[in-house]
Scaffold this motif. Structure first.
Motif, PDB file in Angstrom:
ATOM      1  N   GLU A  58       0.821  -1.229   0.000  1.00 20.50           N
ATOM      2  CA  GLU A  58       0.000   0.000   0.000  1.00 20.50           C
ATOM      3  C   GLU A  58       0.844   1.264   0.000  1.00 20.50           C
ATOM      4  O   GLU A  58       0.330   2.350  -0.292  1.00 20.50           O
ATOM      5  CB  GLU A  58      -0.931   0.059   1.224  1.00 20.50           C
ATOM      6  CG  GLU A  58      -1.845  -1.140   1.422  1.00 20.50           C
ATOM      7  CD  GLU A  58      -1.082  -2.347   1.944  1.00 20.50           C
ATOM      8  OE1 GLU A  58      -0.329  -2.202   2.928  1.00 20.50           O
ATOM      9  OE2 GLU A  58      -1.222  -3.438   1.340  1.00 20.50           O
ATOM     10  N   ASP A  59       2.113   1.143   0.369  1.00 18.84           N
ATOM     11  CA  ASP A  59       2.935   2.347   0.486  1.00 18.84           C
ATOM     12  C   ASP A  59       3.473   2.838  -0.854  1.00 18.84           C
ATOM     13  O   ASP A  59       3.967   3.956  -0.964  1.00 18.84           O
ATOM     14  CB  ASP A  59       4.135   2.091   1.404  1.00 18.84           C
ATOM     15  CG  ASP A  59       3.684   1.656   2.789  1.00 18.84           C
ATOM     16  OD1 ASP A  59       2.663   2.189   3.252  1.00 18.84           O
ATOM     17  OD2 ASP A  59       4.340   0.780   3.382  1.00 18.84           O
ATOM     18  N   PHE A  60       3.402   1.988  -1.866  1.00 19.80           N
ATOM     19  CA  PHE A  60       4.014   2.366  -3.144  1.00 19.80           C
ATOM     20  C   PHE A  60       3.108   3.297  -3.939  1.00 19.80           C
ATOM     21  O   PHE A  60       1.892   3.146  -3.947  1.00 19.80           O
ATOM     22  CB  PHE A  60       4.348   1.109  -3.959  1.00 19.80           C
ATOM     23  CG  PHE A  60       5.454   0.328  -3.345  1.00 19.80           C
ATOM     24  CD1 PHE A  60       6.767   0.758  -3.481  1.00 19.80           C
ATOM     25  CD2 PHE A  60       5.199  -0.808  -2.600  1.00 19.80           C
ATOM     26  CE1 PHE A  60       7.812   0.049  -2.902  1.00 19.80           C
ATOM     27  CE2 PHE A  60       6.234  -1.523  -2.006  1.00 19.80           C
ATOM     28  CZ  PHE A  60       7.546  -1.094  -2.154  1.00 19.80           C
ATOM     29  N   ARG A  61       3.737   4.279  -4.568  1.00 17.08           N
ATOM     30  CA  ARG A  61       2.947   5.294  -5.275  1.00 17.08           C
ATOM     31  C   ARG A  61       3.825   6.066  -6.247  1.00 17.08           C
ATOM     32  O   ARG A  61       5.054   6.000  -6.200  1.00 17.08           O
ATOM     33  CB  ARG A  61       2.316   6.263  -4.272  1.00 17.08           C
ATOM     34  CG  ARG A  61       3.290   6.642  -3.168  1.00 17.08           C
ATOM     35  CD  ARG A  61       3.258   8.039  -2.701  1.00 17.08           C
ATOM     36  NE  ARG A  61       4.518   8.366  -2.019  1.00 17.08           N
ATOM     37  CZ  ARG A  61       5.609   8.764  -2.616  1.00 17.08           C
ATOM     38  NH1 ARG A  61       5.655   8.885  -3.911  1.00 17.08           N
ATOM     39  NH2 ARG A  61       6.705   9.043  -1.920  1.00 17.08           N
ATOM     40  N   ILE A  62       3.172   6.806  -7.099  1.00 17.92           N
ATOM     41  CA  ILE A  62       3.862   7.689  -8.039  1.00 17.92           C
ATOM     42  C   ILE A  62       3.238   9.075  -7.853  1.00 17.92           C
ATOM     43  O   ILE A  62       2.010   9.195  -7.844  1.00 17.92           O
ATOM     44  CB  ILE A  62       3.649   7.196  -9.487  1.00 17.92           C
ATOM     45  CG1 ILE A  62       4.315   5.820  -9.663  1.00 17.92           C
ATOM     46  CG2 ILE A  62       4.222   8.197 -10.494  1.00 17.92           C
ATOM     47  CD1 ILE A  62       3.819   5.048 -10.856  1.00 17.92           C
ATOM     48  N   ASN A  63       4.073  10.085  -7.665  1.00 21.58           N
ATOM     49  CA  ASN A  63       3.557  11.437  -7.454  1.00 21.58           C
ATOM     50  C   ASN A  63       3.855  12.342  -8.642  1.00 21.58           C
ATOM     51  O   ASN A  63       4.959  12.321  -9.169  1.00 21.58           O
ATOM     52  CB  ASN A  63       4.224  12.062  -6.221  1.00 21.58           C
ATOM     53  CG  ASN A  63       3.517  11.640  -4.959  1.00 21.58           C
ATOM     54  OD1 ASN A  63       3.904  10.649  -4.343  1.00 21.58           O
ATOM     55  ND2 ASN A  63       2.479  12.368  -4.597  1.00 21.58           N
ATOM     56  N   LEU A  64       2.870  13.128  -9.008  1.00 20.86           N
ATOM     57  CA  LEU A  64       3.092  14.134 -10.050  1.00 20.86           C
ATOM     58  C   LEU A  64       2.965  15.511  -9.410  1.00 20.86           C
ATOM     59  O   LEU A  64       2.060  15.735  -8.598  1.00 20.86           O
ATOM     60  CB  LEU A  64       2.049  13.988 -11.156  1.00 20.86           C
ATOM     61  CG  LEU A  64       1.971  12.622 -11.846  1.00 20.86           C
ATOM     62  CD1 LEU A  64       0.905  12.654 -12.941  1.00 20.86           C
ATOM     63  CD2 LEU A  64       3.309  12.221 -12.441  1.00 20.86           C
TER      64      LEU A  64
END
Ligand code: ADP
Length: 623
Positions: A58-64
């Motif tokens: 759940e901690d993985f993400r991509i930010n723009l």
């Protein structure tokens, strides 16, 4: 700090990218997000077995992030990151990606098309940015690095500060010109639109601060508005293979194929399947319409991507595909594969076998139905991958032959079109004993073989085998629907030739004479049962045909593999009779005839004659 140069091929592609007036500049975002997602996949996979990663699914993400004032668009991930070598190898070269090689092999192809059809990766950033910076720290490394480049003149790498593992790609978006507009890539709505368009299925949240106006709390009666900024997840995170088929367009499936598998062709067939049973899984498979440029090299990797509950656990799971379908591309997703299983253990998992078996059946059935319903597409598919299917038949001692035999196609004397074995069988008359085939270099040369004449005269169909693998294939099959395959080279074709002319009287004597004259260059000299209008032919005895001889000699010239040569004489032919007349009267001349027959038969079989100039002299001496 010294600038490093891009490897030369990268530099050229970069120029191409920067200078092309490219209408689909927008794909740069898809490429950067896809890189980020791959990097996250890698760390996410590690986290399953390595507690030190300290992150869970759940901690993985991509930010723009958009910084309009400074014209910056920032793509950040908390994936595996890169070290100094990675930066040099991955962002300093692009040779490893398929697009450039394709470009080289197809020099005349329009540049613009190439960029459009491929995932061009990281470099596409230069279509919209005049400067790109990559700040990155690799998992397990202490130091971080900043890679920076303003395009074709090279790049720099220096040590930098970064607290957490992962990568931040900062694009300095170009200024607008009269013809080109770049500022749209600094608009929230535009970026979120692009994410939904190209990256919706990415399995990690793609998060961006979205500013919107909102009714102030307590002012519902008489609305007052305020501007709020909230982090929003832009993508639905539902992978394309998890979406109901009816909701996905052909174009979406195709785009996914091209970007995921570096393909540039329109797939010949898209297969979706959803299975519930011993193992529950979904699969999305593609049958390419063109042979990948590296298909016959070591670089080509057979296999399907294996996901478990949205986590990529294997990039190329070979066990999911049989060798004969190695051209198939695709993904398999099953929650039944446990995540914390090591890759080695997974390889022996019986669940994999179950999935592989059902997929093999599915692929086979889809091909069979394509053959039935869309012959043109199938024939073109067969032109690309038919050889692979034939290899499948001869491999593993013919274990897969029943599975594959109905997917084969051959040229035949029935016309210009390819035929299946079933179709041949259906055209066979009651009295025809065998399925006939002949091997040679081209259809033209095969159809003129002396030994084919009796079959063709009889009105029987002849399969033309022009690929080196064809004969092995038919030998492995041995029979089709109760009828054996028979080479026109074999002694017994099951056909009695119609004889009008009486045979030479001293047959036995003639055969012995020729045998003695030729010595051990031939293993046998026989009276032919199949020649009609030609005086001689050379046939191969003992299981190795001339095509095999040529094939093996090309592979291993020193091995000296030789088919047994059997010279067949047409005892009814006037030339043979003329030789028969000479025996006992002018043996020297009769020997010359024997020599000519021998050399002629070699020429017709497409075999080299031992001494061409001697042969020419010999012919002249009789003229
Ligand atoms: P491709 O993705 O087709 O391999 P790219 O030019 O897009 O080609 O990227 C080259 C390589 O750079 C990638 O294969 C990957 O190893 C590395 N890379 C790119 N972006 C990232 C990222 N955000 N995190 C980690 N590695 C990355």
């Amino acid at each position: 700090m010294a600038k490093k140069q891009f490897k030369s091929e990268s530099k050229r592609l970069l120029d191409l990218m920067i200078n092309s007036i490219y209408t689909h500049k927008e794909i740069f975002l898809r490429e950067l997000i896809s890189n980020a997602s791959d990097a996250v996949d890698k760390l996410c996979f590690l986290s399953l077995t390595d507690d030190k990663v300290g992150l869970s699914r759940e901690d993985f993400r991509i930010n723009l992030t958009i910084d309009k004032e400074n014209r910056l668009l920032i793509v950040e991930d908390n994936g595996i990151g890169m070290d100094k070598d990675d930066l040099d190898n991955n962002l300093g070269t692009i040779a490893s990606s398929g697009s450039y090689r394709f470009k080289q092999e197809n020099e005349k192809t329009d540049d613009v098309d190439i960029i459009g059809q491929f995932g061009v990766g990281f470099y596409s950033a230069f279509m919209v940015a005049d400067k790109v910076e990559v700040l990155t720290r690799k998992y397990g490394a202490d130091s971080a690095y900043l890679w920076s480049s303003s395009g074709a003149d090279g790049y720099t790498v220096k040590e930098a500060e970064k607290d957490s593992v992962g990568t931040v790609v900062t694009l300095h978006i170009k200024e607008d010109t009269e013809n080109e507009h770049y500022s749209e890539f600094l608009e929230q709505y535009r970026i979120s639109e692009l994410v939904r368009k190209y990256s919706d299925y990415i399995r990690y949240p793609i998060i961006m601060d979205m500013t919107r106006s909102k009714v102030k709390e307590g002012t519902e009666e008489k609305p007052e508005y305020e501007t709020v900024t909230e982090a929003e997840t832009l993508n639905s995170m539902i992978p394309i293979w998890q979406r109901p088929k009816k909701d996905v367009t052909e174009q979406e499936y195709e785009d996914f194929y091209k970007s995921k598998f570096m393909a540039f062709d329109k797939p010949a067939k898209i297969i979706t399947t959803s299975v519930e049973g011993v193992v529950t899984y979904k699969a999305l498979l593609y049958i390419p319409s063109k042979t990948p440029y590296d298909y016959y090299t070591k670089e080509y990797k057979k296999g399907l991507q294996l996901y478990s509950s949205g986590v990529l656990i294997m990039e190329n799971c070979e066990e999911l595909l049989p060798e004969h379908f190695r051209f198939v591309k695709g993904v398999v997703d099953s929650q039944d594969f446990s995540l914390n299983i090591s890759r080695e253990v997974l390889q022996h998992d019986h669940q994999l076998k179950t999935v592989a078996n059902t997929l093999e059946k599915k692929i086979k059935n889809e091909l069979a139905s394509m053959l039935k319903k869309d012959r043109e597409t199938y024939e073109s598919f067969f032109g690309e991958f038919g050889r692979q299917l034939k290899y499948g038949i001869v491999s593993d001692y013919g274990m897969h032959k029943d599975n594959l035999k109905d997917l084969l196609m051959f040229n035949s004397s029935n016309g210009d079109k390819l035929t299946t074995l079933a179709e041949y069988r259906e055209r066979m008359s009651e009295e025809q004993k065998y399925i006939y085939f002949a091997t040679g270099e081209s259809i033209a040369s095969i159809s003129k073989l002396p030994q084919a004449e009796v079959v063709l005269n009889k009105g029987y169909e002849l399969l033309y085998c022009t690929q080196d693998i064809d004969e092995f294939t038919l030998q492995t099959l041995a029979e089709y629907d109760g009828k054996q395959f028979r080479s026109v080279d074999s002694d017994d074709l099951g056909i009695e030739p119609e004889q009008n002319e009486p045979a030479a009287e001293n047959s036995d004597e003639v055969l012995k004479f020729v045998r003695d004259a030729l010595g051990d260059r031939v293993s046998e000299v026989v009276a032919s049962k199949k020649l009609v209008s030609h005086p001689v032919c050379m046939t191969a005895k003992g299981g190795i045909s001339f095509e095999m001889e040529k094939y093996f000699n090309a592979m291993q010239p020193d091995a000296g593999m030789k088919a047994q040569r059997c010279l067949e004489l047409n005892m009814n032919h006037s030339a043979v009779k003329a030789m028969a007349e000479l025996i006992g009267k002018d043996d020297e001349k009769a020997k010359k005839y024997a020599e000519i027959f021998y050399n002629q038969s070699l020429l017709i079989a497409g075999l080299p004659i031992e001494n061409p100039s001697d042969y020419a002299d010999l012919v002249c001496s009789l003229m």
